[in-house]
Design a protein around this motif. Structure first.
Motif, PDB file in Angstrom:
ATOM      1  N   PRO A  73      41.585  56.859  24.569  1.00 26.84           N
ATOM      2  CA  PRO A  73      42.161  55.642  25.149  1.00 26.84           C
ATOM      3  C   PRO A  73      41.734  55.441  26.598  1.00 26.84           C
ATOM      4  CG  PRO A  73      43.836  56.852  23.935  1.00 26.84           C
ATOM      5  CD  PRO A  73      42.629  57.734  24.001  1.00 26.84           C
ATOM      6  N   VAL A  74      41.564  54.177  26.948  1.00 30.06           N
ATOM      7  CA  VAL A  74      41.110  53.822  28.292  1.00 30.06           C
ATOM      8  C   VAL A  74      42.089  52.803  28.883  1.00 30.06           C
ATOM      9  CG1 VAL A  74      39.279  52.618  29.582  1.00 30.06           C
ATOM     10  CG2 VAL A  74      38.667  54.197  27.724  1.00 30.06           C
ATOM     11  N   ILE A  75      42.441  53.006  30.144  1.00 27.97           N
ATOM     12  CA  ILE A  75      43.212  51.965  30.843  1.00 27.97           C
ATOM     13  C   ILE A  75      42.270  51.281  31.819  1.00 27.97           C
ATOM     14  CG2 ILE A  75      45.270  51.378  32.155  1.00 27.97           C
ATOM     15  CD1 ILE A  75      46.594  53.881  31.269  1.00 27.97           C
ATOM     16  N   LEU A  76      41.963  50.034  31.485  1.00 22.00           N
ATOM     17  CA  LEU A  76      41.025  49.250  32.286  1.00 22.00           C
ATOM     18  C   LEU A  76      41.844  48.460  33.306  1.00 22.00           C
ATOM     19  CD1 LEU A  76      37.958  48.423  32.199  1.00 22.00           C
ATOM     20  CD2 LEU A  76      38.690  46.484  30.810  1.00 22.00           C
ATOM     21  N   TYR A  77      41.518  48.610  34.600  1.00 16.95           N
ATOM     22  CA  TYR A  77      42.359  47.947  35.600  1.00 16.95           C
ATOM     23  C   TYR A  77      41.519  47.224  36.651  1.00 16.95           C
ATOM     24  CZ  TYR A  77      41.351  51.930  38.655  1.00 16.95           C
ATOM     25  OH  TYR A  77      40.712  52.868  39.431  1.00 16.95           O
ATOM     26  N   ASN A  78      42.197  46.496  37.512  1.00 14.84           N
ATOM     27  CA  ASN A  78      41.534  45.712  38.565  1.00 14.84           C
ATOM     28  C   ASN A  78      40.501  44.722  38.027  1.00 14.84           C
ATOM     29  OD1 ASN A  78      43.050  46.837  40.550  1.00 14.84           O
ATOM     30  ND2 ASN A  78      41.433  48.089  41.448  1.00 14.84           N
ATOM     31  N   LYS A  79      40.986  43.781  37.240  1.00 23.71           N
ATOM     32  CA  LYS A  79      40.100  42.760  36.653  1.00 23.71           C
ATOM     33  C   LYS A  79      39.748  41.697  37.685  1.00 23.71           C
ATOM     34  CE  LYS A  79      42.851  42.159  32.485  1.00 23.71           C
ATOM     35  NZ  LYS A  79      42.980  41.169  31.455  1.00 23.71           N
ATOM     36  N   PRO A  80      38.673  40.947  37.422  1.00 26.96           N
ATOM     37  CA  PRO A  80      38.367  39.811  38.305  1.00 26.96           C
ATOM     38  C   PRO A  80      39.498  38.786  38.228  1.00 26.96           C
ATOM     39  CG  PRO A  80      36.659  40.118  36.637  1.00 26.96           C
ATOM     40  CD  PRO A  80      37.740  41.077  36.304  1.00 26.96           C
ATOM     41  N   LYS A  81      39.830  38.165  39.334  1.00 23.39           N
ATOM     42  CA  LYS A  81      41.003  37.288  39.352  1.00 23.39           C
ATOM     43  C   LYS A  81      40.832  36.064  38.457  1.00 23.39           C
ATOM     44  CE  LYS A  81      40.609  34.267  43.479  1.00 23.39           C
ATOM     45  NZ  LYS A  81      39.212  34.172  43.802  1.00 23.39           N
ATOM     46  N   ASP A  82      39.599  35.615  38.276  1.00 27.09           N
ATOM     47  CA  ASP A  82      39.405  34.420  37.460  1.00 27.09           C
ATOM     48  C   ASP A  82      39.576  34.682  35.964  1.00 27.09           C
ATOM     49  OD1 ASP A  82      39.012  33.007  39.752  1.00 27.09           O
ATOM     50  OD2 ASP A  82      36.823  33.289  39.739  1.00 27.09           O
ATOM     51  N   ALA A  83      39.581  35.956  35.574  1.00 28.98           N
ATOM     52  CA  ALA A  83      39.766  36.289  34.157  1.00 28.98           C
ATOM     53  C   ALA A  83      41.180  36.787  33.901  1.00 28.98           C
ATOM     54  CB  ALA A  83      38.740  37.361  33.752  1.00 28.98           C
ATOM     55  N   ALA A  84      42.090  36.504  34.849  1.00 30.88           N
ATOM     56  CA  ALA A  84      43.427  37.095  34.735  1.00 30.88           C
ATOM     57  C   ALA A  84      44.518  36.048  34.885  1.00 30.88           C
ATOM     58  CB  ALA A  84      43.591  38.160  35.810  1.00 30.88           C
ATOM     59  N   ALA A  85      45.716  36.397  34.399  1.00 32.56           N
ATOM     60  CA  ALA A  85      46.855  35.475  34.484  1.00 32.56           C
ATOM     61  C   ALA A  85      47.272  35.273  35.944  1.00 32.56           C
ATOM     62  CB  ALA A  85      48.019  36.005  33.661  1.00 32.56           C
ATOM     63  N   PHE A  86      47.903  34.109  36.188  1.00 39.54           N
ATOM     64  CA  PHE A  86      48.215  33.685  37.569  1.00 39.54           C
ATOM     65  C   PHE A  86      49.159  34.634  38.306  1.00 39.54           C
ATOM     66  CE2 PHE A  86      52.617  32.259  37.154  1.00 39.54           C
ATOM     67  CZ  PHE A  86      52.750  32.132  35.781  1.00 39.54           C
ATOM     68  N   TYR A  87      49.966  35.386  37.562  1.00 36.10           N
ATOM     69  CA  TYR A  87      51.014  36.182  38.213  1.00 36.10           C
ATOM     70  C   TYR A  87      50.544  37.564  38.678  1.00 36.10           C
ATOM     71  CZ  TYR A  87      51.019  37.709  33.348  1.00 36.10           C
ATOM     72  OH  TYR A  87      50.621  38.148  32.114  1.00 36.10           O
ATOM     73  N   MET A  88      49.289  37.927  38.402  1.00 39.67           N
ATOM     74  CA  MET A  88      48.849  39.281  38.758  1.00 39.67           C
ATOM     75  C   MET A  88      48.548  39.377  40.253  1.00 39.67           C
ATOM     76  SD  MET A  88      46.555  40.430  35.523  1.00 39.67           S
ATOM     77  CE  MET A  88      47.187  40.264  33.838  1.00 39.67           C
ATOM     78  N   LYS A  89      48.892  40.510  40.833  1.00 33.21           N
ATOM     79  CA  LYS A  89      48.797  40.647  42.286  1.00 33.21           C
ATOM     80  C   LYS A  89      47.342  40.750  42.757  1.00 33.21           C
ATOM     81  CE  LYS A  89      50.722  43.073  46.196  1.00 33.21           C
ATOM     82  NZ  LYS A  89      51.951  43.741  46.637  1.00 33.21           N
ATOM     83  N   LEU A  90      47.018  39.926  43.755  1.00 32.20           N
ATOM     84  CA  LEU A  90      45.660  39.901  44.291  1.00 32.20           C
ATOM     85  C   LEU A  90      45.405  41.157  45.123  1.00 32.20           C
ATOM     86  CD1 LEU A  90      43.206  37.930  44.427  1.00 32.20           C
ATOM     87  CD2 LEU A  90      44.149  37.117  46.606  1.00 32.20           C
ATOM     88  N   ASN A  91      44.266  41.797  44.859  1.00 32.87           N
ATOM     89  CA  ASN A  91      43.878  42.955  45.667  1.00 32.87           C
ATOM     90  C   ASN A  91      43.335  42.504  47.017  1.00 32.87           C
ATOM     91  OD1 ASN A  91      44.385  45.459  44.272  1.00 32.87           O
ATOM     92  ND2 ASN A  91      42.879  44.781  42.740  1.00 32.87           N
ATOM     93  N   ASP A  92      43.206  43.470  47.955  1.00 31.92           N
ATOM     94  CA  ASP A  92      42.724  43.138  49.294  1.00 31.92           C
ATOM     95  C   ASP A  92      41.275  42.648  49.285  1.00 31.92           C
ATOM     96  OD1 ASP A  92      45.182  43.808  50.205  1.00 31.92           O
ATOM     97  OD2 ASP A  92      44.620  45.828  50.887  1.00 31.92           O
ATOM     98  N   ASP A  93      40.528  42.997  48.224  1.00 31.83           N
ATOM     99  CA  ASP A  93      39.126  42.529  48.160  1.00 31.83           C
ATOM    100  C   ASP A  93      39.048  41.020  47.912  1.00 31.83           C
ATOM    101  OD1 ASP A  93      39.713  42.201  45.470  1.00 31.83           O
ATOM    102  OD2 ASP A  93      38.480  43.871  44.768  1.00 31.83           O
ATOM    103  N   GLY A  94      40.203  40.407  47.546  1.00 29.22           N
ATOM    104  CA  GLY A  94      40.232  38.955  47.351  1.00 29.22           C
ATOM    105  C   GLY A  94      39.602  38.484  46.048  1.00 29.22           C
ATOM    106  N   ARG A  95      39.040  39.388  45.276  1.00 31.77           N
ATOM    107  CA  ARG A  95      38.403  38.919  44.036  1.00 31.77           C
ATOM    108  C   ARG A  95      38.868  39.651  42.778  1.00 31.77           C
ATOM    109  NH1 ARG A  95      32.215  40.726  43.460  1.00 31.77           N
ATOM    110  NH2 ARG A  95      32.521  42.980  43.567  1.00 31.77           N
ATOM    111  N   THR A  96      39.645  40.716  42.943  1.00 29.52           N
ATOM    112  CA  THR A  96      40.218  41.372  41.757  1.00 29.52           C
ATOM    113  C   THR A  96      41.735  41.378  41.860  1.00 29.52           C
ATOM    114  OG1 THR A  96      40.157  43.588  42.747  1.00 29.52           O
ATOM    115  CG2 THR A  96      38.216  42.908  41.476  1.00 29.52           C
ATOM    116  N   VAL A  97      42.374  41.551  40.698  1.00 30.25           N
ATOM    117  CA  VAL A  97      43.843  41.598  40.666  1.00 30.25           C
ATOM    118  C   VAL A  97      44.304  42.907  40.038  1.00 30.25           C
ATOM    119  CG1 VAL A  97      44.221  39.103  40.608  1.00 30.25           C
ATOM    120  CG2 VAL A  97      43.869  40.363  38.461  1.00 30.25           C
ATOM    121  N   ARG A  98      45.571  43.249  40.354  1.00 32.81           N
ATOM    122  CA  ARG A  98      46.119  44.510  39.861  1.00 32.81           C
ATOM    123  C   ARG A  98      46.660  44.386  38.437  1.00 32.81           C
ATOM    124  NH1 ARG A  98      49.120  46.631  45.327  1.00 32.81           N
ATOM    125  NH2 ARG A  98      47.332  46.120  46.636  1.00 32.81           N
ATOM    126  N   GLY A  99      45.751  44.064  37.540  1.00 28.01           N
ATOM    127  CA  GLY A  99      46.108  43.980  36.120  1.00 28.01           C
ATOM    128  C   GLY A  99      45.565  45.199  35.405  1.00 28.01           C
TER     129      GLY A  99
END
Ligand code: 4AD
Ligand code: MG
Length: 466
Positions: A353-379
């Motif tokens: 099993p793999v836990i894939l995290y920090n997706k690009p913000k444009d491929a993620a739901a609106f409620y996910m927390k934006l990372n400091d890089d400004g382009r990934t979210v904490r999903g």
């Protein structure tokens, strides 16, 4: 005394005279002097062998009615069985036929047992060994979900099934209406000629919920740790082995949890409920390992014994890009990973099993927390062999200004979310949660390969019988 079940009879500490068993006949065979029937009542995988002997009564009149599918009550003596593999059998003394069955017409025949055929008789398929076992495991799995959260200090809450907001912002909702759509001319209209939803019974346009998350966040920001376990609905036209239009989802939501904590909980939860099923349902699980998925026990050990791989999206892209020739959709940074990519990572690359995290913000739901890089979210998504995603979750955006901007960027009207935004106005804290698809989890533990076969009455595109 309420009727005793076959499970209870088979667990009897000693033989017992004068008992009654009730159930459905699985099979019957006759020899010159005796007849034998397998009686099953669904309480456990095993059937009770019933022995009809001329010494104990004249059964010649009733026996021809005791065919596969017929329902009967059989009174007699529970005695030690000389046959291998069963502790007891029932020596019949009296038989009461409840409901007969025409063996020519009864659809549950030994020879007609393809999954596809059985879906067309979903009202009778729980009488087969496989579906009865699945339903017993489903019940035990639900119980272990409640037990897990209860034991870990979570409160079980219920969120609305009819909602006025789109919890995923993905627009895949069933409208819930009282309007009579067969009479379009009579529908209430506004001055502009649009449908007037203020005339709805609930006073506005409503939908069947796609997730209990948003309301769950409100409750977690008061109670600390909560979970929901309820039906959710997706009007997404995906006709696959793992998508249903109606499915059950378990959604824990925790105040003060960050993404790392969320991932740890997800891993522990999956391992714990998997172990519980192995422990509590050995006989039903044996059926799946023997007849449905030969690799089942290895697959489940892979879940319970390995530490799940943590893989950041950007690192996943680095692994996938060099093997792009394998994929229909080519991977580059920003592409939303599809099932083919996820399965490559889980089944070929990491083999666990793999836990894939920090997706690009444009491929993620609106409620996910934006990372400091400004382009990934904490999903994060938990991906498992054969099925792919079983869990989707995230740390939530708890900063009002960032959330408002993300919603505006995604063209989401903030109006129906006024109360959700309030949660960021009054005592906002970091918080996280996830959703486990209950049917996908059942596919994982049973080895059943199609979501249509882990619900008693599945709802999938093009199908709403029963
Ligand atoms: O990834 P999803 O869409 O996430 C949410 O709904 C979040 N609001 C959950 C949360 O953070 N509280 O769905 C969560 C899970 C998926 O990982 C999958 O297991 C299952 O729900 N799922 C489906 N199962 C069957 N049929 C479908 N159409 C499904 N869509 C999602
Ligand atoms: Mg998801």
């Amino acid at each position: 005394m309420p009727p005793i079940t076959i499970k209870e009879l088979l667990a009897s500490p000693a033989p017992a005279a004068g008992v009654a068993a009730r159930g459905w006949i699985k099979t019957r065979r006759d020899s010159k002097v005796m007849s034998f029937a397998e009686l099953n009542d669904g309480s456990c995988r095993a059937s009770l062998q019933v022995v009809f002997s001329a010494e104990n009564g004249d059964f010649s009149g009733i026996l021809p009615s005791l065919v596969t599918g017929a329902a009967a009550e059989i009174q007699g003596d529970l005695v030690a069985s000389p046959a291998a593999g069963q502790k007891y059998e029932l020596l019949a003394r009296q038989v009461k036929l409840y409901g007969g069955c025409d063996p020519e017409k009864y659809p549950i025949q030994k020879k007609k047992t393809s999954d596809e055929f059985l879906r067309t008789v979903a009202h009778l398929r729980p009488r087969t060994n496989k579906y009865a076992a699945m339903l017993r495991i489903r019940a035990e799995l639900a119980y272990s979900v409640h037990k897990y959260f209860h034991d870990n200090g979570f409160f079980y809450v219920n969120t609305p099934i009819i909602t006025a907001s789109d919890g995923e912002g993905a627009g895949e909702m069933f409208t819930a209406t009282t309007m009579d759509l067969s009479n379009l001319a009579a529908l209430p209209r506004t001055d502009k000629g649009e449908l007037d939803f203020s005339k709805e019974l609930l006073g506005k346009k409503t939908y069947l919920t796609v997730t209990g998350q948003l309301e769950g966040e409100s409750l977690a920001l008061a109670l600390g740790k909560i979970y929901t376990f309820g039906p959710t609905f997706r009007a997404e036209n995906s006709n696959t082995y793992r998508h249903a239009s109606e499915f059950w989802m378990i959604e824990p939501e925790m105040a003060f949890y960050e993404l790392q904590d969320d991932m740890e909980l997800a891993e522990d939860f999956i391992k714990s409920i998997t172990k519980n099923i192995l422990e509590k349902c050995p006989s039903d699980m044996e059926l799946f390992a023997k007849y449905v998925e030969p690799a089942l026990m290895d697959n489940l050990r892979n879940i319970t014994e390995n530490k799940f791989e943590r893989l950041a999206y950007t690192d996943a892209v680095k692994l996938l890009e060099p093997v792009n020739e394998r994929f229909e959709v080519k991977v580059s940074w920003g592409v939303d990973l599809a099932s083919e990519h996820e399965r490559f990572l889980v089944e070929h690359y990491f083999k666990k099993p793999v836990i894939l995290y920090n997706k690009p913000k444009d491929a993620a739901a609106f409620y996910m927390k934006l990372n400091d890089d400004g382009r990934t979210v904490r999903g994060m998504d938990v991906l498992v062999p054969r099925i792919g995603e079983v869990i989707g979750g995230s740390e939530r955006e708890n900063r009002l200004d960032v959330l408002e901007k993300k919603m505006a960027d995604a063209h989401i009207d903030p109006l129906p979310y006024w109360w959700y935004l309030d949660l960021r106005r009054y005592g906002s804290v970091p918080h996280s949660g996830f959703g486990l698809g209950f049917e996908r989890m059942l596919m994982l533990v049973t080895g059943i390969s199609n979501i249509r076969d882990v619900s008693a009455f599945p709802r999938v595109p093009g199908y709403a019988e029963f």
